[in-house]
Design an enzyme around this catalytic site. Sequence first.
Site: not given
Ligand code: ASP
Length: 350
Positions: A18, A62
């Site tokens: 994110t 991700d």
């Molecule tokens: N789904 C994302 C990830 O872990 C969530 C985040 O970045 O906080 O890559």
Amino acid sequence: MFINVNYPSVLLIYTGGTIGMIENPETGALENFNFDQLQRQVPELKRFNYRIASYAFNPPIDSSDMEPAFWAKIVKIISYNYDYFDGFVILHGTDTMAYTASALSFMLENLAKPVILTGSQLPIGTLRTDGKENLITAIEIAAAKHADGTPVVPEVCIFFENELMRGNRTTKINAENFNAFRSFNYPALAKVGIHIRYNEQQIRQPDTTRPMKPHYLFDTNVVVLTLFPGIQESIVHSVLHVQGLKAVVLKTFGSGNAPQKEWLIRQLKEARDRGIVVVNITQCQSGAVEMGRYETGLQLLQAGVISGYDSTPECAVTKLMFLLGHGLTQQEIRERMNSNLAGEITKHYD
Ligand code: ASP
């Protein structure tokens, strides 16, 4: 490569998650940034008198897609650039950040420079983002040095929302709050408010006489088995007989206790006799396994289960995969699981 030794230098490694997403103002969709965009989004970076270089995974991932091959890639980048930077900041999705931090702590043997992982709950381009603060402070920590020029935090850490934590002690505890990580069994290495207050006594001191030694190999024939009241013999039997299985992280009750079922103890003994390493960690977030404390724990000890002490699940799994990847014998793995390799366990519970 030209190196100006007068400026602190930090290599930013962007893996995804994110933090590195920016909302496209026209479509509203979240898109991955490149480093130029990041500098535009975080103009504060220019105010650092640092040499900041970057490396971005292409495509970014991700963190749910994180796996040992990507850990090896991160280690390769750090290893190639080790002599050219004072510290490293890894931008990473929060979901598996604690696993990556644990794995890197074992892969970077004799690490003597800061490797700080951070991320965010809101993309860096959004108004209330926690990403800017996390990124800026992580860079500052990665570059921090004592008066004699030695790094303040020569460890793999996670910095998140005001706390610097030893990476292999962390767990993601909240899917929503900015305050998303905890180190339940080890004190924070720094608290960040108006000042960055380092907890010097808790920071690991490297053996600077030995060079940093990168490791790349993992064996993923590992499973996490969580006990619960009513767990069935046939299911435990199936799990322990999965083809190729080499190690089990057994998540037990309280201080390392399990149901007093004859079949459970027999199956664990048989697994040990087949060469499978079974490590006992507690389902509690805080505290440690003490198998000698109750009869229900002692029977596990007698079945050849070894203590994971106060290890997090993330750390126990990655440590086992790391040790298995190095082709060690069952006995050598058992010994190393009971040794403190990178500050990941506290052994005063013996
Ligand atoms: N789904 C994302 C990830 O872990 C969530 C985040 O970045 O906080 O890559």
